[in-house]
Design a protein around this motif. Structure first.
Motif, PDB file in Angstrom:
ATOM      1  N   TYR A 257       0.865  -1.191   0.000  1.00 47.78           N
ATOM      2  CA  TYR A 257       0.000   0.000   0.000  1.00 47.78           C
ATOM      3  C   TYR A 257       0.900   1.239   0.000  1.00 47.78           C
ATOM      4  O   TYR A 257       1.001   1.953   0.996  1.00 47.78           O
ATOM      5  CB  TYR A 257      -0.916   0.001   1.228  1.00 47.78           C
ATOM      6  CG  TYR A 257      -1.866  -1.166   1.280  1.00 47.78           C
ATOM      7  CD1 TYR A 257      -3.153  -1.062   0.759  1.00 47.78           C
ATOM      8  CD2 TYR A 257      -1.472  -2.385   1.837  1.00 47.78           C
ATOM      9  CE1 TYR A 257      -4.030  -2.141   0.806  1.00 47.78           C
ATOM     10  CE2 TYR A 257      -2.341  -3.463   1.880  1.00 47.78           C
ATOM     11  CZ  TYR A 257      -3.612  -3.338   1.363  1.00 47.78           C
ATOM     12  OH  TYR A 257      -4.478  -4.407   1.401  1.00 47.78           O
ATOM     13  N   MET A 260      -0.200   4.901   1.308  1.00 46.23           N
ATOM     14  CA  MET A 260      -0.736   5.105   2.649  1.00 46.23           C
ATOM     15  C   MET A 260       0.408   5.349   3.626  1.00 46.23           C
ATOM     16  O   MET A 260       1.561   4.962   3.394  1.00 46.23           O
ATOM     17  CB  MET A 260      -1.569   3.903   3.082  1.00 46.23           C
ATOM     18  CG  MET A 260      -2.824   3.698   2.242  1.00 46.23           C
ATOM     19  SD  MET A 260      -3.966   2.485   2.935  1.00 46.23           S
ATOM     20  CE  MET A 260      -4.576   3.363   4.377  1.00 46.23           C
ATOM     21  N   ARG A 283      -6.563  -0.612   5.920  1.00 46.62           N
ATOM     22  CA  ARG A 283      -6.238  -0.729   4.499  1.00 46.62           C
ATOM     23  C   ARG A 283      -7.249  -1.663   3.835  1.00 46.62           C
ATOM     24  O   ARG A 283      -7.517  -2.743   4.367  1.00 46.62           O
ATOM     25  CB  ARG A 283      -4.817  -1.273   4.330  1.00 46.62           C
ATOM     26  CG  ARG A 283      -3.748  -0.250   4.683  1.00 46.62           C
ATOM     27  CD  ARG A 283      -2.429  -0.894   5.060  1.00 46.62           C
ATOM     28  NE  ARG A 283      -1.355   0.089   5.073  1.00 46.62           N
ATOM     29  CZ  ARG A 283      -1.161   0.991   6.032  1.00 46.62           C
ATOM     30  NH1 ARG A 283      -1.982   1.028   7.066  1.00 46.62           N
ATOM     31  NH2 ARG A 283      -0.158   1.843   5.965  1.00 46.62           N
ATOM     32  N   PRO A 284      -7.803  -1.283   2.701  1.00 48.67           N
ATOM     33  CA  PRO A 284      -8.748  -2.183   2.023  1.00 48.67           C
ATOM     34  C   PRO A 284      -8.101  -3.533   1.739  1.00 48.67           C
ATOM     35  O   PRO A 284      -7.069  -3.614   1.076  1.00 48.67           O
ATOM     36  CB  PRO A 284      -9.089  -1.433   0.732  1.00 48.67           C
ATOM     37  CG  PRO A 284      -8.789   0.007   1.025  1.00 48.67           C
ATOM     38  CD  PRO A 284      -7.628  -0.014   1.973  1.00 48.67           C
ATOM     39  N   ARG A 332      -5.696  -3.044  -7.096  1.00 53.24           N
ATOM     40  CA  ARG A 332      -5.799  -1.777  -6.367  1.00 53.24           C
ATOM     41  C   ARG A 332      -4.659  -0.838  -6.759  1.00 53.24           C
ATOM     42  O   ARG A 332      -4.858   0.366  -6.938  1.00 53.24           O
ATOM     43  CB  ARG A 332      -5.787  -2.041  -4.863  1.00 53.24           C
ATOM     44  CG  ARG A 332      -6.090  -0.801  -4.026  1.00 53.24           C
ATOM     45  CD  ARG A 332      -6.122  -1.127  -2.543  1.00 53.24           C
ATOM     46  NE  ARG A 332      -7.126  -2.123  -2.240  1.00 53.24           N
ATOM     47  CZ  ARG A 332      -6.845  -3.388  -1.912  1.00 53.24           C
ATOM     48  NH1 ARG A 332      -5.582  -3.785  -1.856  1.00 53.24           N
ATOM     49  NH2 ARG A 332      -7.814  -4.242  -1.651  1.00 53.24           N
ATOM     50  N   TYR A 336      -5.074   2.906  -8.346  1.00 53.26           N
ATOM     51  CA  TYR A 336      -4.506   4.105  -7.725  1.00 53.26           C
ATOM     52  C   TYR A 336      -3.583   4.840  -8.686  1.00 53.26           C
ATOM     53  O   TYR A 336      -3.556   6.078  -8.720  1.00 53.26           O
ATOM     54  CB  TYR A 336      -3.753   3.731  -6.448  1.00 53.26           C
ATOM     55  CG  TYR A 336      -4.651   3.353  -5.284  1.00 53.26           C
ATOM     56  CD1 TYR A 336      -6.043   3.335  -5.409  1.00 53.26           C
ATOM     57  CD2 TYR A 336      -4.110   2.999  -4.054  1.00 53.26           C
ATOM     58  CE1 TYR A 336      -6.853   2.976  -4.350  1.00 53.26           C
ATOM     59  CE2 TYR A 336      -4.919   2.652  -2.974  1.00 53.26           C
ATOM     60  CZ  TYR A 336      -6.290   2.639  -3.131  1.00 53.26           C
ATOM     61  OH  TYR A 336      -7.096   2.291  -2.077  1.00 53.26           O
ATOM     62  N   THR A 375      -8.228   8.853  -1.935  1.00 51.97           N
ATOM     63  CA  THR A 375      -8.949   8.831  -0.665  1.00 51.97           C
ATOM     64  C   THR A 375     -10.405   8.441  -0.880  1.00 51.97           C
ATOM     65  O   THR A 375     -10.967   7.627  -0.140  1.00 51.97           O
ATOM     66  CB  THR A 375      -8.873  10.209   0.019  1.00 51.97           C
ATOM     67  OG1 THR A 375      -7.506  10.539   0.256  1.00 51.97           O
ATOM     68  CG2 THR A 375      -9.625  10.212   1.335  1.00 51.97           C
ATOM     69  N   ARG A 378     -10.673   4.736  -1.693  1.00 52.46           N
ATOM     70  CA  ARG A 378     -10.488   3.905  -0.500  1.00 52.46           C
ATOM     71  C   ARG A 378     -11.776   3.854   0.320  1.00 52.46           C
ATOM     72  O   ARG A 378     -12.188   2.806   0.812  1.00 52.46           O
ATOM     73  CB  ARG A 378      -9.338   4.474   0.331  1.00 52.46           C
ATOM     74  CG  ARG A 378      -8.876   3.582   1.462  1.00 52.46           C
ATOM     75  CD  ARG A 378      -7.693   4.218   2.173  1.00 52.46           C
ATOM     76  NE  ARG A 378      -6.595   4.443   1.257  1.00 52.46           N
ATOM     77  CZ  ARG A 378      -5.876   5.567   1.195  1.00 52.46           C
ATOM     78  NH1 ARG A 378      -6.170   6.568   1.994  1.00 52.46           N
ATOM     79  NH2 ARG A 378      -4.890   5.689   0.345  1.00 52.46           N
ATOM     80  N   GLU A 381     -14.321   1.658  -1.518  1.00 52.87           N
ATOM     81  CA  GLU A 381     -14.049   0.222  -1.445  1.00 52.87           C
ATOM     82  C   GLU A 381     -14.572  -0.345  -0.132  1.00 52.87           C
ATOM     83  O   GLU A 381     -15.111  -1.454  -0.086  1.00 52.87           O
ATOM     84  CB  GLU A 381     -12.555  -0.062  -1.586  1.00 52.87           C
ATOM     85  CG  GLU A 381     -12.268  -1.555  -1.665  1.00 52.87           C
ATOM     86  CD  GLU A 381     -10.810  -1.866  -1.957  1.00 52.87           C
ATOM     87  OE1 GLU A 381     -10.474  -3.062  -1.959  1.00 52.87           O
ATOM     88  OE2 GLU A 381     -10.021  -0.937  -2.171  1.00 52.87           O
ATOM     89  N   ASP A 382     -14.439   0.407   0.955  1.00 52.19           N
ATOM     90  CA  ASP A 382     -15.023  -0.024   2.227  1.00 52.19           C
ATOM     91  C   ASP A 382     -16.545  -0.095   2.115  1.00 52.19           C
ATOM     92  O   ASP A 382     -17.179  -1.003   2.656  1.00 52.19           O
ATOM     93  CB  ASP A 382     -14.637   0.938   3.348  1.00 52.19           C
ATOM     94  CG  ASP A 382     -13.196   0.744   3.783  1.00 52.19           C
ATOM     95  OD1 ASP A 382     -12.659  -0.351   3.540  1.00 52.19           O
ATOM     96  OD2 ASP A 382     -12.609   1.671   4.348  1.00 52.19           O
TER      97      ASP A 382
END
Length: 698
Positions: A257, A260, A283-284, A332, A336, A375, A378, A381-382
């Motif tokens: 990641y 992050m 973190r996803p 991912r 990004y 951001t 992220r 994704e949650d």
């Protein structure tokens, strides 16, 4: 020095003469969390001092060690309550040496993460009986949010004795089954409230001003029992007990990641493991990636590992918490990289609007870097894990692809994003939230937010929305304005812009999200036309208000309000004393308030309050708002009360309470020519938790 049994994390903050100035909470080997004003009193400096230089003495009441430990305020961790416009009154002390060996740091948790699971609140502090003063455990109950910006929690002692002075800074322990985490600390009383009332700074408020506390708290949304079980599971992995192996795991997880922040590290093994797990959960797909790094194999739910092994236990925990990742680490990273290239078009595309449309909820993007695509991705994704009607992340990618192709010279980024969506997205069609039925009501939503600082005034935002469909932005103010200017902006943008976004002839519900200091603003009297004919809103439209400040409090937003709304809806057709309270009752104002405080806690408690015929109705309204009551009807302060009680009785007794906005609208129309008619002076707080799903705003 008094030695007392109980929590080994308790600390006593003393001045140079040895006098106790308040308590504190040991949160790790070298740090004490307490109130800034406790430290200021111990140092002999003003409570609003911008800096806190010097040493205080920290004693540990449960320790056999007789000598104090010097401590100083950690840089960037001094937040005094200088102007009382926030819940800030926090300080973090660093001990000059490690804690005594017979003490232990506290297990921390957020107040709102525990919800109705809390069976008791306890604090160890001084008690005054008049003839003597001593320390003992006292039980309290939470009444709801309050204080500046709704960042504090009001407490009431359950016993006959009030807490004595010097309780500030003392940790508040929540009893949750067999666990007893510290969820906040006492900050003291407030002017104008009974002596038996006090206030708590919850951990989520302290975390807001001291972000480093987040590394010591369970991740958002993970139940405390599940968090403790996860720690126990990872204790079963031999690699987790060795510092060198943890160093390797942390490095590999951070490389997975790269965009992050680095993970915090601690010398003590169990604290370091907690920080690693917390970072993985933020973190996803981070916990699944950590499982792969530890075991060397991807997680396969069909083959979790040998029965009874740590691998099998972790696979079961991930499945129970629905933490399977939406994307692989490779997908991912590809997303990004593409979003980083698309960030250059921030001036041409409103990323926040796309976020709202994709998520399908009346919620804001995260507060930090709200235009940062990574951001937002992220966060989405949650949201994908709990989305039923659609796939927010993939919907966002599809919407962004369309916007990129609409602008001039987007470059290859639009095609890259389309290719990524084709490869990583779901095989079934990506659905946006379902459309509302043709007869669904429309809403014109106005949100007002305090400007803060020296400017004062209010930020305003206007949108239109049909039922629970995503809102359509109409206007967003870039700077705060005086209230009269806000009224003019609302009138102008409703007439010129909002009307054009709704079907012709639509009469929307006018819904005002108001900060606490505007809850008595008579918004139903705001005009929609200039002179000479000034038709007030309440004569033509249903007008309701919602309490904006309390929606920033997780416990109220996610537990109290939805739970009480469900209870209200269950009982609205047959309302009784378990659902509705009417004040005054004849007992006297103070007795009414004490009765109200005792009946607003719990999911199946009061859900609707009506107040008329009292000089200070906002005292009762504040209790109701802080406790998460979804429906409050009251006669505003100073309004003529002739016939008000009878009018409220007619509103409440007229049938199903679900029709209360309609009945109040008819009463307001009947008040056409009578200034002292109660229909001109009633405010209805109506928080429909079904129509507007309430989620954390960042």
């Amino acid at each position: 020095m008094e030695r007392s049994p109980g929590a080994l994390w308790r600390a006593d903050i003393r001045d140079r003469d040895g006098f106790s100035r308040g308590g504190g909470v040991l949160i790790d080997d070298r740090h004490i969390l307490t109130c800034a004003h406790v430290v200021a009193d111990a140092l002999g400096i003003p409570r609003d001092a911008r800096e806190a230089a010097g040493e205080v003495s920290v004693w540990f009441p449960t320790s056999q060690t007789e000598r104090p430990v010097p401590a100083e305020v950690l840089p960037q961790c001094w937040v005094p309550a200088a102007d009382r416009v926030s819940g800030a009154d926090v300080a973090l002390l660093r001990l000059a040496r490690d804690r005594p060996r017979d003490t232990h740091y506290a297990s921390l948790a957020r107040w709102y993460d525990l919800g109705f699971a809390i069976s008791e609140l306890r604090v160890f502090g001084p008690v005054d009986t008049g003839s003597r003063r001593f320390h003992e455990w006292e039980s309290l109950r939470a009444l709801g949010t309050g204080g500046p910006r709704a960042e504090l929690v009001q407490l009431r002692a359950t016993g006959p004795r009030p807490l004595g002075g010097g309780t500030s800074g003392s940790g508040l322990m929540a009893v949750v089954g067999s666990a007893s985490p510290v969820i906040g600390f006492i900050v003291g009383g407030e002017p104008g409230v009974p002596d038996s009332s006090s206030w708590m700074i919850p951990m989520e408020t302290a975390e807001r001003y001291l972000p480093r506390l987040g590394d010591l708290l369970p991740p958002h949304g993970v139940p405390l029992d599940a968090w403790r079980e996860l720690i126990r599971i990872f204790d079963g992995f031999p690699r987790m007990r060795k510092a060198a192996d943890r160093d390797l795991l942390v490095g590999n997880l951070e490389r997975a990641y790269p965009r992050m922040a680095a993970l915090p590290r601690f010398a003590e093994a169990d604290r370091d493991i907690r920080a690693l797990l917390s970072g993985a959960l933020r973190r996803p797909g981070g916990l699944v990636e950590l499982h792969r790094l530890i075991t060397g194999a991807p997680l396969e739910p069909e083959r979790p590992g040998p029965p009874g092994s740590a691998e099998a236990a972790l696979a079961g925990w991930i499945a129970a918490q629905a933490l399977e990742p939406v994307l692989t680490v490779r997908r991912r990273a590809e997303l990004y990289d593409t979003l980083a290239a698309a960030q250059a078009h921030r001036d041409e595309i409103d990323f926040r609007e796309l976020y709202t449309r994709a998520r399908g909820e009346f919620s804001d993007p995260p507060h930090t870097r709200t235009d940062d695509l990574i951001t937002l991705a992220r966060e989405l994704e949650d949201a994908n894990r709990s989305a039923e009607a659609g796939r927010p992340l993939f919907a966002f990618a599809r919407l962004l692809t369309g916007e990129l192709r609409r602008i001039r010279s987007p470059g290859p980024v639009a095609d890259r994003l389309a290719d990524w969506l084709a490869e990583a997205g779901p095989r079934e069609p990506v659905l946006l939230p379902p459309a509302a039925p043709d007869d669904a009501p429309w809403y014109c939503v106005a949100r007002l937010r305090r400007g803060g600082g020296d400017t004062g005034g209010y930020f305003s935002q206007i949108s239109v929305q049909r039922a629970a469909e995503p809102p359509v932005p109409v206007f967003t103010a870039e700077r705060p304005s005086p209230l009269d200017e806000v009224k003019r902006l609302f009138r102008h943008h409703y007439s010129e812009d909002a009307v054009a976004r709704m079907p012709r002839g639509t009469y929307p519900v006018m819904e005002f999200f108001l900060p606490d200091d505007l809850l008595e603003e008579p918004v139903e009297h705001w005009p929609l036309q200039e002179h000479p004919f000034r038709m007030p809103l309440g004569r033509s439209f249903h007008v309701v208000v919602r309490a904006q400040d309390r929606l920033s409090v997780g416990m109220v937003r996610e537990t109290f309000l939805p739970g009480k709304w469900r209870w209200f809806r269950e009982r609205s057709a047959r309302p009784d004393h378990l659902t509705v309270a009417r004040l005054p009752s004849g007992r006297g104002e103070d007795a009414d308030l004490l009765w109200l405080e005792a009946h607003v806690t719990g999911e199946r408690s009061l859900a609707c309050l009506a107040v008329a015929g009292t000089e200070r109705p906002m005292r009762a309204v504040e209790i109701a708002v802080g406790a998460g009551l979804p429906v409050v009807l009251w006669l505003r302060t100073g309004a003529p009360d002739r016939g008000a009680a009878e009018a409220i009785d007619a509103l409440l007794d007229g049938g199903d309470l679900a029709e209360l906005p309609e009945r109040l609208h008819r009463l307001r129309r009947a008040a056409w020519d009578a200034d002292d008619h109660p229909g001109n002076h009633l405010t209805l707080l109506w928080c429909d938790a079904d129509r507007l799903p309430l989620r954390p705003t960042g």
